[in-house]
Design a protein around this motif. Sequence first.
Motif, PDB file in Angstrom:
ATOM      1  N   GLY A 143      -3.223 -46.808  26.216  1.00 37.44           N
ATOM      2  CA  GLY A 143      -2.165 -46.342  25.311  1.00 37.44           C
ATOM      3  C   GLY A 143      -2.206 -47.170  24.040  1.00 37.44           C
ATOM      4  N   GLU A 144      -1.600 -46.654  22.983  1.00 37.80           N
ATOM      5  CA  GLU A 144      -1.637 -47.347  21.698  1.00 37.80           C
ATOM      6  C   GLU A 144      -0.925 -48.698  21.765  1.00 37.80           C
ATOM      7  N   SER A 145      -1.216 -49.527  20.768  1.00 39.52           N
ATOM      8  CA  SER A 145      -0.621 -50.853  20.704  1.00 39.52           C
ATOM      9  C   SER A 145       0.906 -50.767  20.715  1.00 39.52           C
ATOM     10  N   GLY A 146       1.530 -51.605  21.519  1.00 34.88           N
ATOM     11  CA  GLY A 146       2.993 -51.656  21.558  1.00 34.88           C
ATOM     12  C   GLY A 146       3.636 -50.686  22.538  1.00 34.88           C
ATOM     13  N   CYS A 147       2.819 -49.948  23.315  1.00 28.55           N
ATOM     14  CA  CYS A 147       3.405 -48.945  24.217  1.00 28.55           C
ATOM     15  C   CYS A 147       3.938 -49.571  25.500  1.00 28.55           C
ATOM     16  N   GLY A 148       3.674 -50.855  25.725  1.00 29.68           N
ATOM     17  CA  GLY A 148       4.291 -51.517  26.874  1.00 29.68           C
ATOM     18  C   GLY A 148       3.342 -51.900  28.004  1.00 29.68           C
ATOM     19  N   LYS A 149       2.024 -51.861  27.755  1.00 27.64           N
ATOM     20  CA  LYS A 149       1.060 -52.147  28.820  1.00 27.64           C
ATOM     21  C   LYS A 149       1.185 -53.580  29.329  1.00 27.64           C
ATOM     22  N   THR A 150       1.187 -54.532  28.388  1.00 28.37           N
ATOM     23  CA  THR A 150       1.281 -55.941  28.772  1.00 28.37           C
ATOM     24  C   THR A 150       2.612 -56.224  29.465  1.00 28.37           C
ATOM     25  N   THR A 151       3.691 -55.655  28.917  1.00 23.60           N
ATOM     26  CA  THR A 151       5.013 -55.867  29.507  1.00 23.60           C
ATOM     27  C   THR A 151       5.033 -55.348  30.941  1.00 23.60           C
ATOM     28  N   LEU A 152       4.423 -54.201  31.171  1.00 29.40           N
ATOM     29  CA  LEU A 152       4.377 -53.647  32.524  1.00 29.40           C
ATOM     30  C   LEU A 152       3.626 -54.595  33.473  1.00 29.40           C
ATOM     31  N   TYR A 210      13.919 -53.721  29.463  1.00 31.70           N
ATOM     32  CA  TYR A 210      14.563 -53.540  28.167  1.00 31.70           C
ATOM     33  C   TYR A 210      14.749 -54.912  27.530  1.00 31.70           C
ATOM     34  N   PHE A 211      14.194 -55.098  26.339  1.00 28.54           N
ATOM     35  CA  PHE A 211      14.430 -56.346  25.603  1.00 28.54           C
ATOM     36  C   PHE A 211      15.615 -56.147  24.672  1.00 28.54           C
ATOM     37  N   PRO A 212      16.605 -57.035  24.697  1.00 26.89           N
ATOM     38  CA  PRO A 212      17.725 -56.880  23.767  1.00 26.89           C
ATOM     39  C   PRO A 212      17.288 -57.115  22.318  1.00 26.89           C
ATOM     40  N   ASN A 214       9.534 -45.537  17.517  1.00 24.81           N
ATOM     41  CA  ASN A 214      10.083 -46.883  17.642  1.00 24.81           C
ATOM     42  C   ASN A 214      10.755 -47.033  19.010  1.00 24.81           C
ATOM     43  N   PRO A 215      10.281 -47.971  19.844  1.00 24.30           N
ATOM     44  CA  PRO A 215      10.846 -48.075  21.189  1.00 24.30           C
ATOM     45  C   PRO A 215      12.298 -48.543  21.204  1.00 24.30           C
ATOM     46  N   ALA A 216      12.798 -49.072  20.055  1.00 23.34           N
ATOM     47  CA  ALA A 216      14.210 -49.455  19.993  1.00 23.34           C
ATOM     48  C   ALA A 216      15.071 -48.260  19.590  1.00 23.34           C
ATOM     49  N   HIS A 244      18.356 -51.997  22.325  1.00 23.53           N
ATOM     50  CA  HIS A 244      17.322 -52.463  23.245  1.00 23.53           C
ATOM     51  C   HIS A 244      15.973 -51.858  22.900  1.00 23.53           C
ATOM     52  N   VAL A 245      14.913 -52.675  23.055  1.00 21.73           N
ATOM     53  CA  VAL A 245      13.554 -52.141  23.010  1.00 21.73           C
ATOM     54  C   VAL A 245      13.210 -51.750  24.439  1.00 21.73           C
ATOM     55  N   LYS A 246      13.019 -50.450  24.628  1.00 24.08           N
ATOM     56  CA  LYS A 246      12.684 -49.988  25.985  1.00 24.08           C
ATOM     57  C   LYS A 246      11.176 -50.094  26.166  1.00 24.08           C
ATOM     58  N   ALA A 247      10.718 -51.311  26.465  1.00 28.44           N
ATOM     59  CA  ALA A 247       9.273 -51.578  26.509  1.00 28.44           C
ATOM     60  C   ALA A 247       8.625 -50.933  27.727  1.00 28.44           C
ATOM     61  N   VAL A 248       9.342 -50.926  28.838  1.00 24.62           N
ATOM     62  CA  VAL A 248       8.893 -50.229  30.051  1.00 24.62           C
ATOM     63  C   VAL A 248      10.087 -49.408  30.507  1.00 24.62           C
ATOM     64  N   SER A 277      -6.501 -51.698  28.929  1.00 26.41           N
ATOM     65  CA  SER A 277      -7.430 -51.733  27.806  1.00 26.41           C
ATOM     66  C   SER A 277      -7.089 -50.668  26.772  1.00 26.41           C
ATOM     67  N   HIS A 278      -7.417 -50.979  25.505  1.00 22.41           N
ATOM     68  CA  HIS A 278      -7.328 -49.977  24.447  1.00 22.41           C
ATOM     69  C   HIS A 278      -8.514 -49.042  24.489  1.00 22.41           C
ATOM     70  N   ASP A 279      -9.588 -49.516  25.102  1.00 22.75           N
ATOM     71  CA  ASP A 279     -10.877 -48.880  24.924  1.00 22.75           C
ATOM     72  C   ASP A 279     -11.094 -47.821  26.002  1.00 22.75           C
TER      73      ASP A 279
HETATM   74  N1  LIG Z   1       9.613 -60.847  24.418  1.00 24.04           N
HETATM   75  C1  LIG Z   1       9.839 -59.715  23.749  1.00 24.04           C
HETATM   76  N2  LIG Z   1      11.006 -59.519  23.090  1.00 24.04           N
HETATM   77  C2  LIG Z   1      11.263 -58.377  22.432  1.00 24.04           C
HETATM   78  N3  LIG Z   1      10.406 -57.334  22.378  1.00 24.04           N
HETATM   79  C3  LIG Z   1       9.244 -57.466  23.021  1.00 24.04           C
HETATM   80  C4  LIG Z   1       8.881 -58.654  23.736  1.00 24.04           C
HETATM   81  N4  LIG Z   1       7.640 -58.489  24.272  1.00 24.04           N
HETATM   82  C5  LIG Z   1       7.244 -57.252  23.908  1.00 24.04           C
HETATM   83  N5  LIG Z   1       8.200 -56.637  23.150  1.00 24.04           N
HETATM   84  C6  LIG Z   1       8.127 -55.273  22.589  1.00 24.04           C
HETATM   85  O1  LIG Z   1       7.885 -54.399  23.668  1.00 24.04           O
HETATM   86  C7  LIG Z   1       6.999 -53.348  23.262  1.00 24.04           C
HETATM   87  C8  LIG Z   1       5.796 -53.323  24.183  1.00 24.04           C
HETATM   88  O2  LIG Z   1       4.972 -54.471  23.942  1.00 24.04           O
HETATM   89  P1  LIG Z   1       3.645 -54.785  24.762  1.00 24.04           P
HETATM   90  O3  LIG Z   1       3.135 -56.084  24.286  1.00 24.04           O
HETATM   91  O4  LIG Z   1       3.942 -54.640  26.203  1.00 24.04           O
HETATM   92  O5  LIG Z   1       2.686 -53.602  24.303  1.00 24.04           O
HETATM   93  P2  LIG Z   1       1.116 -53.409  24.602  1.00 24.04           P
HETATM   94  O6  LIG Z   1       0.957 -51.980  25.023  1.00 24.04           O
HETATM   95  O7  LIG Z   1       0.628 -54.455  25.505  1.00 24.04           O
HETATM   96  O8  LIG Z   1       0.496 -53.582  23.147  1.00 24.04           O
HETATM   97  P3  LIG Z   1      -0.979 -54.125  22.732  1.00 24.04           P
HETATM   98  O9  LIG Z   1      -1.900 -52.975  23.013  1.00 24.04           O
HETATM   99  O10 LIG Z   1      -0.851 -54.397  21.272  1.00 24.04           O
HETATM  100  O11 LIG Z   1      -1.272 -55.339  23.545  1.00 24.04           O
HETATM  101  C9  LIG Z   1       6.686 -53.617  21.801  1.00 24.04           C
HETATM  102  O12 LIG Z   1       7.562 -52.833  21.018  1.00 24.04           O
HETATM  103  C10 LIG Z   1       6.963 -55.075  21.632  1.00 24.04           C
HETATM  104  O13 LIG Z   1       7.345 -55.362  20.320  1.00 24.04           O
END
Ligand SMILES: Nc1ncnc2c1ncn2[C@@H]1O[C@H](COP(=O)(O)OP(=O)(O)OP(=O)(O)O)[C@@H](O)[C@H]1O
Length: 339
Positions: A51-60, A16-18, A286-288, A30-34, A220-222
């Motif tokens: 998953g679509e952009s912003g769904c939390g893949k990179t954060t995971l 969770y990002f504040p 919106n994840p927040a 909080h943004v519940k990224a994962v 991957s998006h693809d």
């Molecule tokens: N450091 C951060 N602080 C606050 N919010 C963040 C931070 N990093 C990521 N987020 C938010 O967490 C959510 C997930 O982001 P993430 O980058 O993990 O998505 P993603 O699935 O990798 O997207 P993409 O396909 O565009 O790479 C998004 O809403 C993003 O804005």
Amino acid sequence: MENNSRILEVTSLKKYFPVKKGFLKRTVGHVKAVDDIHFYINEGETLGLVGESGCGKTTLGRCILRAIEPSEGSALFKDRKGNHVELTGLDPKQLRAIRRDMQLIFQDPYSSLNPRMTVLNIIGEPLLCNGIAKGDELRERVKRLMELVGLNSRHLERYPHAFSGGQRQRIGIARALATNPRFIVCDEAVSALDVSVQAQILNLLQDLQEQLNLSYLFISHDLGVIQHISDRVGVMYVGKMVEMAETEALFNTPKHPYTEALLSAKPLPDPRAKSKRIILEGEVANPANPPSGCYFHPRCKYAKDICKQKAPEWTEVGKDHYVACHLAGELELQGVHSQ
Ligand SMILES: Nc1ncnc2c1ncn2[C@@H]1O[C@H](COP(=O)(O)OP(=O)(O)OP(=O)(O)O)[C@@H](O)[C@H]1O
Ligand SMILES: [Mg+2]
């Protein structure tokens, strides 16, 4: 439960990002990224993540590598001695030791390589930093790594600009392999490359996996790339894992309406990234401030009252096939071969 063929077992992982506002930067949400994710990866296996952009893949991926701190949950990693190590509880020294085992290959070979460093220094840096090799031995090791990824080892004094996009991605891969890792997170590793080069890099990653018994988390998006490279696939939506199954099962008999929607979407070429972006109807939640119940319900054509009221549980509906959907038992969804 410990399972010996598993290199990674993730349970209830959260990040969770504040969200801070105002002059005093008070936390207003909080943004519940994962958000409460469970999965495992077997040794030598590729788990695709889509998953679509912003769904939390990179954060995971970053939470698992401890590049960022997870908020809660567990990630058990089997180290090279066969011990199961709790990644979320490691102190910096233990973390440095385990980092040799886990590496990241990321998207942009243009920006991720320091333009002022030679290939020798780029690939050799992790060897030097971890005290694995120096001097002539380092040079020899870098040469071997270059050959392993299909680069000419005579070019080790060259700078990144002298290489093509595909070659730079090979440099990134060689650098990731330098510490002899066993688990690699590939985050959009081929998304910036032309299609023909993409195929070469995917083949290289598959060859390396076989030779070195690597396990991949492949983001991957693809969907085409994911289908090609993955043994199993996980689908994320707004911080949640909504479905996970063996690749064929996921593509042929999806159980989550979001997976069905992804599979039916016409991918549009993204001229900037050269990759295909997934474009679906309706707006991503919106994840927040996610909707009630199942986060997908406002976009789901099958949604019933219960979907608005209650969050669906992560349930095994077939062998190694997990889904979080109230209607998983009753829907007949379209896969890629049933259209
Ligand atoms: N450091 C951060 N602080 C606050 N919010 C963040 C931070 N990093 C990521 N987020 C938010 O967490 C959510 C997930 O982001 P993430 O980058 O993990 O998505 P993603 O699935 O990798 O997207 P993409 O396909 O565009 O790479 C998004 O809403 C993003 O804005
Ligand atoms: Mg990402």
